[in-house]
Write a protein that holds these residues in place. Structure first.
Motif, mmCIF file in Angstrom:
data_model
loop_
_atom_site.group_PDB
_atom_site.id
_atom_site.type_symbol
_atom_site.label_atom_id
_atom_site.label_comp_id
_atom_site.label_asym_id
_atom_site.label_seq_id
_atom_site.Cartn_x
_atom_site.Cartn_y
_atom_site.Cartn_z
ATOM 1 N N ARG A 86 0.836 -1.167 -0.194
ATOM 2 C CA ARG A 86 0.427 -0.444 -0.151
ATOM 3 C C ARG A 86 0.383 1.874 0.065
ATOM 4 O O ARG A 86 1.120 1.956 -0.597
ATOM 5 N N ILE A 87 1.486 1.266 1.123
ATOM 6 C CA ILE A 87 2.744 2.199 0.757
ATOM 7 C C ILE A 87 3.477 2.658 -0.327
ATOM 8 O O ILE A 87 3.423 3.643 -0.507
ATOM 9 N N ASN A 88 4.105 1.960 -1.060
ATOM 10 C CA ASN A 88 5.368 1.386 -2.238
ATOM 11 C C ASN A 88 3.722 2.518 -2.743
ATOM 12 O O ASN A 88 4.521 2.752 -3.692
ATOM 13 N N TRP A 89 2.803 1.776 -3.469
ATOM 14 C CA TRP A 89 2.107 2.154 -4.269
ATOM 15 C C TRP A 89 1.768 3.758 -4.161
ATOM 16 O O TRP A 89 2.240 4.284 -4.885
ATOM 17 N N TYR A 90 1.698 4.056 -2.756
ATOM 18 C CA TYR A 90 1.605 5.857 -2.481
ATOM 19 C C TYR A 90 2.419 6.002 -3.007
ATOM 20 O O TYR A 90 2.600 7.668 -3.755
ATOM 21 N N LEU A 94 3.006 9.802 -6.346
ATOM 22 C CA LEU A 94 3.508 10.859 -5.880
ATOM 23 C C LEU A 94 4.940 11.122 -6.796
ATOM 24 O O LEU A 94 5.044 12.524 -6.840
ATOM 25 N N ASN A 95 5.619 10.050 -6.851
ATOM 26 C CA ASN A 95 6.925 10.592 -7.981
ATOM 27 C C ASN A 95 6.435 10.589 -9.559
ATOM 28 O O ASN A 95 7.222 11.271 -9.815
ATOM 29 N N LEU A 113 12.384 4.686 -0.268
ATOM 30 C CA LEU A 113 12.742 5.388 -0.935
ATOM 31 C C LEU A 113 14.443 6.043 -1.643
ATOM 32 O O LEU A 113 13.826 6.000 -3.057
ATOM 33 N N ALA A 114 14.517 6.094 -1.059
ATOM 34 C CA ALA A 114 16.759 6.073 -1.782
ATOM 35 C C ALA A 114 16.695 5.101 -2.995
ATOM 36 O O ALA A 114 17.520 5.748 -4.370
ATOM 37 N N LYS A 115 16.194 3.568 -2.646
ATOM 38 C CA LYS A 115 16.751 2.916 -3.837
ATOM 39 C C LYS A 115 15.473 2.430 -5.066
ATOM 40 O O LYS A 115 16.039 2.874 -6.245
ATOM 41 N N ASP A 116 14.353 3.221 -4.549
ATOM 42 C CA ASP A 116 13.420 2.869 -5.682
ATOM 43 C C ASP A 116 12.573 4.210 -6.145
ATOM 44 O O ASP A 116 11.727 4.182 -7.321
ATOM 45 N N MET A 119 12.549 10.917 -5.500
ATOM 46 C CA MET A 119 12.049 12.261 -5.885
ATOM 47 C C MET A 119 13.693 12.545 -4.193
ATOM 48 O O MET A 119 14.025 11.373 -4.037
ATOM 49 N N GLU A 120 13.949 13.780 -4.120
ATOM 50 C CA GLU A 120 14.728 13.446 -2.936
ATOM 51 C C GLU A 120 14.531 13.602 -1.199
ATOM 52 O O GLU A 120 13.095 13.420 -0.983
ATOM 53 N N VAL A 121 15.167 12.658 -0.548
ATOM 54 C CA VAL A 121 14.934 11.853 0.518
ATOM 55 C C VAL A 121 14.995 12.694 1.093
ATOM 56 O O VAL A 121 16.151 13.616 1.974
#
Length: 343
Positions: A86-90, A94-95, A113-116, A119-121
């Motif tokens: 669910r979170i990965n989809w969200y 956003l990306n 987030l950094a790997k996939d 967006m700046e983390v």
């Protein structure tokens, strides 16, 4: 200087902010709490279509867009298969929208987030990075920017050590009005994370931490001086650390935010410091702290050992300059702090 301004989350407010100032480098707002909560109350919870519309508007104005999903506790949901998906989809949505940066407190999300994603983390202030060692760990996880824990805003040795230890950007929160070394901080943000995140929703009786914190500052106003805010006039003292500054207050109206943006952009404010602080209105309307009378205090704080019972500087300063609003014959009048309640 790069100023990040808060935003409540609807297009009308964004239009008012960006029409009211040319000094805003980036806007940040909460995302949808159905996926990841935040460390503050959501007055507006924009859906993906609204986020896309506002991001496009901000980009048209040359302003960066940042989404804050800085829950300090996920209750382990993110480590389940269902929660992860669910979170990965969200994050992916956003990306795809073109969000410039995303702020998170959960270390797992920093690495994810950094790997996939592109967006700046941004590592949230709620990750409590207050040492070079913590900063190094988050940089290794993939952080692009770290928002330093305000508890060290006046500890220049630590700020400089953090700056020397990592190559990430650093961001400082300038106007937080919370207690210095607050004993409720972790518990309060964990509470907010669940109250403003995915269900099940809490049916709490009251916000104990809010009212306790409020009462401590009212009964002991020196805590207002100890709070780790940075005055607009003192930004110059931090520019060897960073040129990125964040104004807190995404639950406030645009006129309050724009007043802050003007003060920090101009590096000067002639008025009540309480006008700038992100703190409850109950406190803002009770005390007057003439900002210009704080000129020079930064010199003491830069060399302070942070042992308050031996120093007493903030207590003496509070007694000297803080005034209290009182009502007499139906009129609001200001009285010196020392005459109020035996202070």
């Amino acid at each position: 200087m790069k100023l990040y301004a808060p935003h409540v989350g609807h297009l009308e407010g964004l239009e008012e902010l960006l029409a009211g100032s040319k000094d805003i480098y980036g806007i940040y707002m909460a995302g949808t709490p159905d996926y990841v909560g935040t460390g503050r109350t959501n007055l507006s919870a924009p859906g993906l279509e609204e986020i896309a519309e506002q991001t496009e508007y901000a980009h048209d104005k040359g302003v960066k867009m940042e989404v804050v999903l800085n829950s300090s506790c996920m209750g382990g949901q993110h480590l389940t298969a269902e929660g992860y998906n669910r979170i990965n989809w969200y994050f992916r949505e956003l990306n795809n929208i073109g969000i410039d940066s995303i702020t998170v407190a959960e270390p797992y999300f920093v690495e994810m987030l950094a790997k996939d994603f592109d967006m700046e983390v941004v590592v949230s202030v709620l990750s409590f990075v207050d040492s070079p060692q913590k900063a190094e760990f988050y940089e290794a996880l993939g952080a692009d920017t770290i928002v330093i824990d305000p508890v060290v805003n006046r500890d220049f040795d630590k700020l400089e050590a953090i700056r020397d230890s990592v190559s990430t950007d650093l961001k400082l929160l300038v106007n937080e009005g919370c207690l210095y070394q607050c004993p409720f901080r972790y518990a309060h943000f964990n509470f907010f994370s669940h109250a403003n995140g995915p269900g099940p929703k809490l049916n709490v009786l009251d916000d104990y931490y809010y009212y306790k914190c409020l009462s401590l500052r009212i009964s002991d106003p020196q805590q207002l001086i100890k709070s780790p805010w940075i005055r607009p006039e003192d930004l110059k003292e931090y520019k060897h650390i960073t040129d990125i500054f964040k104004i807190g207050g995404r639950t406030h109206f645009p006129n309050w935010i724009l007043n802050n943006v003007k003060a920090y952009a101009n590096e000067s404010y002639d008025g009540n410091l309480m006008d700038l602080l992100d703190c409850p209105r109950d406190i803002r309307d009770l005390f007057n702290i003439p900002n210009k009378e704080l000129d020079g205090a930064i010199s003491q704080w830069k060399q302070c050992g942070k042992v308050c019972n031996k120093c007493g500087y903030c207590k003496r300063l509070a007694e000297k300059i803080i005034e209290v609003y009182s009502t007499e014959d139906g009129n609001n009048v200001l009285k010196p702090l020392k005459t109020e309640g035996g202070q």
